[in-house]
Design a protein around this motif. Structure first.
Motif, PDB file in Angstrom:
ATOM      1  N   ASP A 279      30.683 -55.642   8.445  1.00 47.77           N
ATOM      2  CA  ASP A 279      31.491 -55.846   8.596  1.00 47.77           C
ATOM      3  C   ASP A 279      31.622 -54.601   7.948  1.00 47.77           C
ATOM      4  O   ASP A 279      31.966 -54.857   6.107  1.00 47.77           O
ATOM      5  CB  ASP A 279      32.667 -55.978   8.182  1.00 47.77           C
ATOM      6  N   THR A 280      30.969 -53.340   8.233  1.00 47.40           N
ATOM      7  CA  THR A 280      30.718 -52.025   7.105  1.00 47.40           C
ATOM      8  C   THR A 280      31.194 -52.410   6.440  1.00 47.40           C
ATOM      9  O   THR A 280      31.363 -51.473   4.921  1.00 47.40           O
ATOM     10  CB  THR A 280      29.987 -51.475   7.748  1.00 47.40           C
ATOM     11  N   ARG A 281      32.815 -51.728   7.034  1.00 46.44           N
ATOM     12  CA  ARG A 281      33.518 -50.628   6.093  1.00 46.44           C
ATOM     13  C   ARG A 281      33.757 -52.139   5.345  1.00 46.44           C
ATOM     14  O   ARG A 281      34.552 -51.676   3.434  1.00 46.44           O
ATOM     15  CB  ARG A 281      35.176 -51.103   7.285  1.00 46.44           C
ATOM     16  N   LEU A 282      33.690 -53.657   5.347  1.00 45.83           N
ATOM     17  CA  LEU A 282      34.273 -54.302   3.713  1.00 45.83           C
ATOM     18  C   LEU A 282      33.403 -54.052   2.350  1.00 45.83           C
ATOM     19  O   LEU A 282      33.579 -54.119   1.740  1.00 45.83           O
ATOM     20  CB  LEU A 282      34.343 -55.569   4.812  1.00 45.83           C
ATOM     21  N   TRP A 283      31.876 -54.064   3.454  1.00 45.99           N
ATOM     22  CA  TRP A 283      31.059 -54.036   2.279  1.00 45.99           C
ATOM     23  C   TRP A 283      31.207 -52.742   1.664  1.00 45.99           C
ATOM     24  O   TRP A 283      30.971 -52.931   0.215  1.00 45.99           O
ATOM     25  CB  TRP A 283      29.280 -54.255   2.849  1.00 45.99           C
ATOM     26  N   VAL A 284      31.883 -51.225   1.702  1.00 40.38           N
ATOM     27  CA  VAL A 284      32.017 -49.900   0.991  1.00 40.38           C
ATOM     28  C   VAL A 284      32.960 -50.858   0.266  1.00 40.38           C
ATOM     29  O   VAL A 284      33.183 -50.592  -0.838  1.00 40.38           O
ATOM     30  CB  VAL A 284      31.792 -48.987   2.836  1.00 40.38           C
ATOM     31  N   ARG A 285      33.948 -50.633   1.336  1.00 33.53           N
ATOM     32  CA  ARG A 285      35.389 -51.291   0.132  1.00 33.53           C
ATOM     33  C   ARG A 285      35.295 -51.928  -1.477  1.00 33.53           C
ATOM     34  O   ARG A 285      35.917 -52.060  -1.763  1.00 33.53           O
ATOM     35  CB  ARG A 285      36.748 -51.187   0.980  1.00 33.53           C
TER      36      ARG A 285
ATOM     37  N   ILE B  52      28.784 -47.038  14.658  1.00 32.42           N
ATOM     38  CA  ILE B  52      29.930 -47.552  15.211  1.00 32.42           C
ATOM     39  C   ILE B  52      30.920 -48.734  14.734  1.00 32.42           C
ATOM     40  O   ILE B  52      30.157 -49.799  14.760  1.00 32.42           O
ATOM     41  CB  ILE B  52      30.224 -47.165  16.750  1.00 32.42           C
ATOM     42  N   TRP B  53      31.813 -48.685  13.300  1.00 34.18           N
ATOM     43  CA  TRP B  53      32.357 -49.120  12.850  1.00 34.18           C
ATOM     44  C   TRP B  53      33.444 -50.138  14.027  1.00 34.18           C
ATOM     45  O   TRP B  53      32.932 -51.712  14.981  1.00 34.18           O
ATOM     46  CB  TRP B  53      33.118 -49.329  11.205  1.00 34.18           C
ATOM     47  N   ARG B  54      34.334 -49.780  14.179  1.00 34.53           N
ATOM     48  CA  ARG B  54      35.039 -50.300  15.393  1.00 34.53           C
ATOM     49  C   ARG B  54      35.912 -48.552  16.018  1.00 34.53           C
ATOM     50  O   ARG B  54      35.472 -48.229  15.295  1.00 34.53           O
ATOM     51  CB  ARG B  54      36.327 -50.701  14.887  1.00 34.53           C
TER      52      ARG B  54
ATOM     53  N   SER C  62      40.335 -46.643  19.717  1.00 31.11           N
ATOM     54  CA  SER C  62      41.271 -47.694  20.779  1.00 31.11           C
ATOM     55  C   SER C  62      41.309 -48.829  20.705  1.00 31.11           C
ATOM     56  O   SER C  62      41.744 -49.317  21.219  1.00 31.11           O
ATOM     57  CB  SER C  62      40.003 -47.273  22.183  1.00 31.11           C
ATOM     58  N   THR C  63      40.339 -49.637  20.399  1.00 31.28           N
ATOM     59  CA  THR C  63      40.730 -50.997  19.380  1.00 31.28           C
ATOM     60  C   THR C  63      41.471 -51.377  18.056  1.00 31.28           C
ATOM     61  O   THR C  63      42.261 -52.192  17.988  1.00 31.28           O
ATOM     62  CB  THR C  63      39.423 -51.765  19.388  1.00 31.28           C
ATOM     63  N   ASP C  64      41.226 -50.100  17.534  1.00 28.29           N
ATOM     64  CA  ASP C  64      41.395 -50.776  16.233  1.00 28.29           C
ATOM     65  C   ASP C  64      42.004 -48.929  16.102  1.00 28.29           C
ATOM     66  O   ASP C  64      41.397 -48.223  15.448  1.00 28.29           O
ATOM     67  CB  ASP C  64      40.665 -50.529  14.965  1.00 28.29           C
ATOM     68  N   PRO C  65      43.172 -49.085  14.988  1.00 28.51           N
ATOM     69  CA  PRO C  65      43.546 -47.357  14.456  1.00 28.51           C
ATOM     70  C   PRO C  65      42.868 -47.169  13.388  1.00 28.51           C
ATOM     71  O   PRO C  65      42.874 -45.764  13.503  1.00 28.51           O
ATOM     72  CB  PRO C  65      44.868 -47.494  14.247  1.00 28.51           C
ATOM     73  N   ASP C  66      42.384 -47.492  12.802  1.00 27.56           N
ATOM     74  CA  ASP C  66      41.030 -47.489  11.429  1.00 27.56           C
ATOM     75  C   ASP C  66      39.678 -46.645  12.225  1.00 27.56           C
ATOM     76  O   ASP C  66      39.185 -46.116  10.867  1.00 27.56           O
ATOM     77  CB  ASP C  66      41.078 -48.278  10.320  1.00 27.56           C
ATOM     78  N   GLY C  67      39.773 -47.284  13.007  1.00 24.52           N
ATOM     79  CA  GLY C  67      38.687 -46.740  13.790  1.00 24.52           C
ATOM     80  C   GLY C  67      37.718 -45.487  14.026  1.00 24.52           C
ATOM     81  O   GLY C  67      38.879 -44.614  14.057  1.00 24.52           O
ATOM     82  N   SER C  68      37.037 -45.117  14.365  1.00 23.12           N
ATOM     83  CA  SER C  68      36.877 -43.816  14.654  1.00 23.12           C
ATOM     84  C   SER C  68      36.437 -43.276  16.243  1.00 23.12           C
ATOM     85  O   SER C  68      37.096 -43.906  17.143  1.00 23.12           O
ATOM     86  CB  SER C  68      34.675 -43.853  14.818  1.00 23.12           C
ATOM     87  N   ASP C  69      36.812 -41.998  15.993  1.00 24.40           N
ATOM     88  CA  ASP C  69      37.065 -41.413  17.571  1.00 24.40           C
ATOM     89  C   ASP C  69      35.864 -41.549  18.761  1.00 24.40           C
ATOM     90  O   ASP C  69      34.774 -40.656  18.843  1.00 24.40           O
ATOM     91  CB  ASP C  69      37.390 -39.917  17.889  1.00 24.40           C
TER      92      ASP C  69
ATOM     93  N   PRO D 115      32.778 -37.538   9.926  1.00 24.74           N
ATOM     94  CA  PRO D 115      33.622 -37.587   9.127  1.00 24.74           C
ATOM     95  C   PRO D 115      34.158 -38.658   9.192  1.00 24.74           C
ATOM     96  O   PRO D 115      35.404 -39.267   7.537  1.00 24.74           O
ATOM     97  CB  PRO D 115      34.116 -36.141   9.746  1.00 24.74           C
ATOM     98  N   TRP D 116      33.877 -39.196   9.627  1.00 25.26           N
ATOM     99  CA  TRP D 116      34.567 -40.900   9.677  1.00 25.26           C
ATOM    100  C   TRP D 116      33.916 -41.675   8.707  1.00 25.26           C
ATOM    101  O   TRP D 116      34.670 -42.047   7.621  1.00 25.26           O
ATOM    102  CB  TRP D 116      34.880 -41.834  10.773  1.00 25.26           C
ATOM    103  N   TRP D 117      33.010 -41.341   8.477  1.00 26.16           N
ATOM    104  CA  TRP D 117      32.183 -42.739   7.413  1.00 26.16           C
ATOM    105  C   TRP D 117      32.550 -41.736   6.078  1.00 26.16           C
ATOM    106  O   TRP D 117      32.321 -42.105   4.815  1.00 26.16           O
ATOM    107  CB  TRP D 117      30.318 -41.881   7.830  1.00 26.16           C
ATOM    108  N   SER D 118      32.553 -40.577   5.681  1.00 25.43           N
ATOM    109  CA  SER D 118      32.720 -39.804   4.945  1.00 25.43           C
ATOM    110  C   SER D 118      34.018 -40.285   4.261  1.00 25.43           C
ATOM    111  O   SER D 118      34.318 -40.591   3.189  1.00 25.43           O
ATOM    112  CB  SER D 118      32.873 -38.277   5.324  1.00 25.43           C
ATOM    113  N   ASP D 119      34.854 -39.977   5.166  1.00 30.12           N
ATOM    114  CA  ASP D 119      36.364 -40.536   4.310  1.00 30.12           C
ATOM    115  C   ASP D 119      36.062 -41.820   4.169  1.00 30.12           C
ATOM    116  O   ASP D 119      36.989 -42.463   3.219  1.00 30.12           O
ATOM    117  CB  ASP D 119      37.184 -40.647   5.896  1.00 30.12           C
TER     118      ASP D 119
END
Length: 537
Positions: free
Chosen positions: A326-332, A301-303, A306-313, A359-363
């Motif tokens: 900040d995994t998302r940053l490393w990927v981007r 889980i990145w975030r 409920s905390t961040d609209p870009d996070g996972s369900d 699916p969140w990680w796939s996206d």
């Protein structure tokens, strides 16, 4: 070494005919030079992606398992084993990997500020020698592990824990500086060390906010990249320590006060420290060896949304906030070649549903060039609830096929071997029944070999069909892929290192048509050989 098939040597041999090739001169050994070798390397072969008129068919996915050394979870079975015992155990794990049709192994070579190789930066691992001192085992385990993995055509990913400096418990020094090896870097640089948590479970960490400590940690890991022919550098999810609660605090207040920009919060500063480590490791690895892959296996889980609209369900621990990853940053940013989120939850689990997190990680990886591999929870099989169903992992691997998943890594080797509830056998038969090639990473150097030439065939001692071959023109292959034609397709039946025997381990009765292709170390496949027909006698 290639050999000429001589007629009339008995029923155990095969007659062979090579299609679409002119007559050739006597064969030379792979890598030979001179007139015979040049004559034995015709440029002809099948069209790209074809074996004669048949399409080449091979799965492209990373398949691996984590071989954990900390606390001797998987390997070695206990500290202080002899060289012969350690080697025997390791080869047993490679046997298992081959039985499962894996193509990679992730070996824990720096579990706690230590090393499984003779290092100028870190003491020998206590999980290998039984004590943290400079004596060492008298041999180089890392060299043996890399070499033997490659002999079996398995990628070797060196797994490091960057910040952990010691381990608690009866075999570890914990936070006691007096128990560290005399040359331990944290004994010589106590200002680099932070103890966490309190009490008997305390261990020492390298301060992620100290640039000197960070550089030393990087250098210690890059030493292994320079010295050994590793295929990957791999981190798991241990950055800043997971919160322990109970009033425990990671005491980096002094470091923060000394080094942080006045506009930064403590959380922002900590994330920036981790980001700097990841970015610098990515850059420095590629400067040393551009073909070495760099990947991280973060908490799943990145975030939360409920905390961040870009996070996972999800409704679980947020690695962005709890361990400053900040995994998302490393990927981007493209700092990683692959990411292996640990999705250790069942399909339908309320707080973190595998079918929703995947699916969140796939996206996230879509369009980045970063490959998505999934960390699979073999260790949970047999637990009450969803994990009592032996089909859970099988269903997860099926779900992976619907998304941009390029592979799976299984935690851990001991659970793969245990095969609780026959769950491993189930997913192996459904998903790993045939060998697979590693997925190609377009960002890595590419030097695909020219089409090789199959020259002859004979039956091996265990009934396998052995094919004698010569490399083609152009770059020498690092590995090979053997295809057997069935109908309109030529399916992958075996892979191996360039120096290993090319063989179909389970040949069909009667005639069969084969093609052989060479691959470079990044998995780029060259054109296949001309179709070669072997006829039983």
């Amino acid at each position: 070494m290639a050999a000429v098939l001589l007629a009339g040597l008995g029923a155990g041999l095969w007659r062979a005919a090579t299609f679409d090739l002119p007559a050739v001169a006597p064969l030379a050994a792979p890598g030979a030079s001179g007139p015979a070798a040049q004559a034995a390397r015709p440029a002809g072969g099948s069209p790209p992606g074809r074996c004669g008129q048949a399409d080449l068919r091979a799965d492209r996915e990373l398949r691996g398992m984590w071989l954990t050394t900390v606390e001797n979870i998987d390997f070695p079975s206990r500290p202080g084993l002899s060289e012969a015992q350690v080697k025997k155990e390791y080869l047993g794990w490679l046997d298992l990997a081959q039985q499962q049709h894996h193509n990679a192994i992730f070996v824990h070579v720096r579990p706690s500020g230590d090393a499984f190789w003779p290092s100028a930066y870190a003491p020998w691992s206590q999980w290998l020698t039984g004590r943290q001192d400079g004596a060492g085992p008298g041999w180089d385990p890392m060299a043996f592990m890399v070499r033997t993995a490659h002999e079996r055509n398995l990628e070797f990913h060196a797994w490091f824990n960057p910040y952990r400096g010691t381990q608690p418990g009866p075999n570890g020094p914990g936070a006691d500086f007096a128990k560290l090896a005399p040359d331990h870097p944290l004994r010589r640089h106590r200002d680099w060390a932070i103890a966490y948590p309190d009490g008997k479970r305390a261990r020492l960490y390298f301060d992620p906010g100290n640039p000197q400590a960070r550089r030393y940690v990087e250098d210690s890991m890059l030493e292994a990249v320079r010295k050994y022919d590793v295929d990957g550098v791999h981190f798991d999810d241990f950055f800043y320590p997971y919160p322990e609660g109970g009033g425990n605090t990671f005491h980096d207040e002094a470091s923060f006060a000394r080094r942080a920009d006045t506009s930064m919060s403590l959380a922002q500063w900590r994330r920036d420290n981790v980001n700097t480590l990841v970015r610098e490791m990515s850059e420095r690895i590629k400067q040393i060896k551009p073909w070495v892959k760099f990947g991280i296996s973060p908490f799943g889980i990145w975030r939360n949304k409920s905390t961040d609209p870009d996070g996972s369900d999800t409704r679980g621990l947020q690695s962005y906030d709890a361990i400053y990853a900040d995994t998302r940053l490393w990927v981007r940013k493209g700092w990683l070649d692959y990411v292996v989120p640990q999705l250790y939850w069942a399909i339908g689990f309320g707080k973190a549903d595998y079918a929703k997190v995947l699916p969140w990680w796939s996206d996230l990886v879509r369009g980045t060039g970063v490959q998505l591999w999934i960390g699979q929870a073999d260790y949970r099989v047999g637990e009450r609830g969803d994990w009592s169903d032996p089909a859970e992992l099988d269903r997860q691997l099926t779900l992976n096929e619907r998304y941009a998943v390029s592979g799976s890594v299984h935690f851990s080797a001991k659970q793969v071997r245990a095969d609780r509830l026959d769950a491993v056998t189930r997913y192996r038969d459904h998903h790993y029944a045939a060998p697979a090639l590693v997925p190609v990473m377009r960002r890595l150097p590419a030097r695909p070999p020219g089409p090789p030439r199959i020259a002859a065939a004979h039956t091996g001692p265990d009934g396998e069909l052995v094919l004698d071959w010569q490399p083609g023109t152009g770059p020498e292959p690092v590995s090979w892929a053997l295809y057997r034609v069935s109908g309109a397709a030529a399916a992958l039946v075996a892979t191996g290192r360039a120096g290993a025997t090319v063989a179909d381990p389970h040949p069909v009765d009667g005639p069969a048509t084969y093609c052989l292709a060479g691959l470079d170390r990044s998995g780029n496949e060259g054109a296949a050989s001309a179709a070669f027909r072997a006829e039983g006698t």
